[in-house]
Structure formats: structure tokens, C-alpha cells
Design an enzyme around this catalytic site. Sequence first.
Site, PDB file in Angstrom:
ATOM      1  N   ASP A   1      42.562  30.858  37.273  1.00 46.76           N
ATOM      2  CA  ASP A   1      43.608  30.577  38.590  1.00 46.76           C
ATOM      3  C   ASP A   1      45.019  31.295  38.252  1.00 46.76           C
ATOM      4  O   ASP A   1      45.661  31.877  38.635  1.00 46.76           O
ATOM      5  CB  ASP A   1      43.761  28.999  39.055  1.00 46.76           C
ATOM      6  CG  ASP A   1      44.257  29.030  40.330  1.00 46.76           C
ATOM      7  OD1 ASP A   1      44.528  30.077  40.896  1.00 46.76           O
ATOM      8  OD2 ASP A   1      44.390  27.946  40.779  1.00 46.76           O
TER       9      ASP A   1
ATOM     10  N   HIS B   1      42.123  19.637  42.631  1.00 48.87           N
ATOM     11  CA  HIS B   1      42.823  20.969  41.984  1.00 48.87           C
ATOM     12  C   HIS B   1      44.303  21.047  42.874  1.00 48.87           C
ATOM     13  O   HIS B   1      44.384  21.204  43.967  1.00 48.87           O
ATOM     14  CB  HIS B   1      42.002  22.143  42.725  1.00 48.87           C
ATOM     15  CG  HIS B   1      42.461  23.503  42.099  1.00 48.87           C
ATOM     16  ND1 HIS B   1      42.118  24.181  40.914  1.00 48.87           N
ATOM     17  CD2 HIS B   1      43.642  24.224  42.640  1.00 48.87           C
ATOM     18  CE1 HIS B   1      42.702  25.301  40.806  1.00 48.87           C
ATOM     19  NE2 HIS B   1      43.548  25.450  41.885  1.00 48.87           N
TER      20      HIS B   1
ATOM     21  N   CYS C   1      52.710  31.430  42.575  1.00 47.94           N
ATOM     22  CA  CYS C   1      52.167  31.244  43.864  1.00 47.94           C
ATOM     23  C   CYS C   1      52.779  32.447  44.754  1.00 47.94           C
ATOM     24  O   CYS C   1      54.012  32.286  44.722  1.00 47.94           O
ATOM     25  CB  CYS C   1      52.500  29.931  44.631  1.00 47.94           C
ATOM     26  SG  CYS C   1      51.981  29.966  46.310  1.00 47.94           S
TER      27      CYS C   1
ATOM     28  N   ASN D   1      49.367  26.116  38.681  1.00 53.81           N
ATOM     29  CA  ASN D   1      48.820  24.815  38.888  1.00 53.81           C
ATOM     30  C   ASN D   1      49.568  23.943  37.869  1.00 53.81           C
ATOM     31  O   ASN D   1      50.514  24.234  37.168  1.00 53.81           O
ATOM     32  CB  ASN D   1      47.403  24.975  37.994  1.00 53.81           C
ATOM     33  CG  ASN D   1      46.440  25.864  38.801  1.00 53.81           C
ATOM     34  OD1 ASN D   1      45.797  25.495  39.367  1.00 53.81           O
ATOM     35  ND2 ASN D   1      46.282  27.177  38.159  1.00 53.81           N
TER      36      ASN D   1
HETATM   37 ZN    ZN Z   1      44.528  26.994  42.422  1.00 54.62          ZN
END
Ligand code: ZN
Length: 327
Positions: free
Chosen positions: A12, A208, A241, A250
Amino acid sequence: MDILISEVGPRDGLQSIQSIMPMAAKKAWIAAEAAAGVTEIEVGSFVPAKLLPQLADTAELVAYAKTIPGLTVAVLVPNLKGAAAAIAARADKLTLPLSVSETHSLANLRRTHTQMIAEAAEIAAMVRAVPAAQRPKFEGSLSTVFGCTIEGAIPDGQVARLAEALMAAGCDEIGLSDTTGYADPLAVKRVIRLVRGVVGNEALTGIHLHNTRGLGLANALAGLDCGMTTFDASLGGLGGCPFAPGASGNIVTEDLAFMLSAMGLRTGIDLAKLVAVRTIVAAALPGEHLYGFLSEAGIPLDFANSTRADSLEKHPADENDVGSCEH
Ligand code: ZN
């Protein structure tokens, strides 16, 4: 171990940034984090290299990570083809994301909900065909479950229906994913109750979370209150993001491990060794910002026995806090 922290930075984190981390650095990161006591790492995603060149080497990384004793090697699979590659690489855990927002599902994976559920059923059949001793675990992860950047809030009925459909398709478990960083602690509790009401407590143990708006650890605590036992996190909060420039990715693995440890919960992680892993990641990603409070402030003196295996005796967790999900 009380709580499983699943490191998702190599997947991620790296998929969300421009830089491509060299293979040697990825291997060093995974090895060092496993040596710090992290027992599950999502090492990559089986997506076409032209879409995500950052993760083009996932098969090689799975093969490497499988040589580390005691490590559960997890991967993301967007479709049947990815699942076949993950099984061939002998990954221990496959996660298929299903966006509860159909618009997001179409934009991200070009699949309707009906197509995704059919894909999940085909993957489940493929997983079941693997001999039991080598069979990977298959998780269906409900993404954008706390809200979508295109559709906004998703009706409860739709979330419940998709959770039920994933289990009916043959997933071993369901995960919840705050893809957009929209979650807040009450929403976390509400969605956990909603989904557990449909699939049962046993089938929903993992969440998550992103720290996009600074609520990551508060949301993790809300999940903990509901008895969740698996939390995804990424070293240095790597990732960001694309919809929230400047935001972290995260929840930060080091800060989450610290919070759980401070609460007397066992994660098996050595905090000092974990913080030291940042050096490897920072060196391999020049110019990339790593987040985290623990690394800045340092580990408190009373954390000298960093794994705190005996901490439950010293600070017994309050049974009324952990496990209650009433508010
Ligand atoms: Zn994620």
C-alpha cells in the site's frame, strides 16, 4: 500474541508513491521488519507491471519472503489472473479488494459488483483446489467502506449485502478498509457491528485504516474495543493519499505497536528494532516523507524490555474496555 500487526507498506505504501524502491531495499526492509517481530507482511500486489511499476517484482518478493521462517506472506490480488499468480508464487494470504462503491469499483478495477463477486467465487474455487497444506487464506476486503470520494456514504444495506456475498462466494474472512481516510471511531464501531451482524464475529477480525485526517489511532482503538485482532499499518505511514495532498498513508506501524504495547497488549514486536527499520526505507526512498511520532520522540524509559512479554501482569487490560462495542 494478542494483536497481529500486518505490515502493508511494501504494497500500500509503495503503490501510492512515485519512486520505485530497488529490489534489494525491499528485501532488506522485509527481512529487518520480520526480525523486529512483525509476523505478517503484505509484500506486493499482483497487478500488471504497466499499471503499477512500483510492484512489478511481487512474485520475486514473495519467493524471497517465503524463506523467512514464521512470516505470513500476504499479497493483494485484483482479479483471477492475479490470484493465479499469487498461488503459483505460494503466497500465504490473498486479499481481494471489493469496493462497496460501484462507481469506485468501476473506476479502479473496471468491474461491477456482480462481476467482482463472480471473480471472488472463481478465486475461491482456485484456492480450494490447492492441497490443504499449502492452501492460502483468502480474504475479501470491503474497501471504501467508510465512504467513497466519488459516491460519498454507501448505504448500510449495500455494505451488508456485499459482505454476505463475499462469504457466500467462498472467502474465508472479510476485512474492512478505510481506503479514503473517511473513518471516525463511531463509524468504525458501527460498520463492524453491521458487518458482523451479517457474517458473524469470527469472519471479521481485521481492519485496514489510513491516517489521512489524523484519526488513524483513534479508529484503531475503536476497532480494538470491538475485539478486532488484526490491524494493517505501514512503516513510517508511507503512502499518502492521492485525494488528500500532504496526508499520510496507512496508520504508522511504529506508533500503533507503541500504543498497543503501552496498553499491555502483546504484538511480539521489538519497538527499538522496528524504529530502526525506518533507516532502510528512508535511504531507499530519498525525498519521501516518513511519518510517525515514536521515532521522533523516542521510546519511553519504561519500555526498556521492548517486547514487554510480561506487561499483561504489570498492566492488566481492562476487560470492560477491550471487547465492548456498545457505544
Ligand atoms: Zn490502504
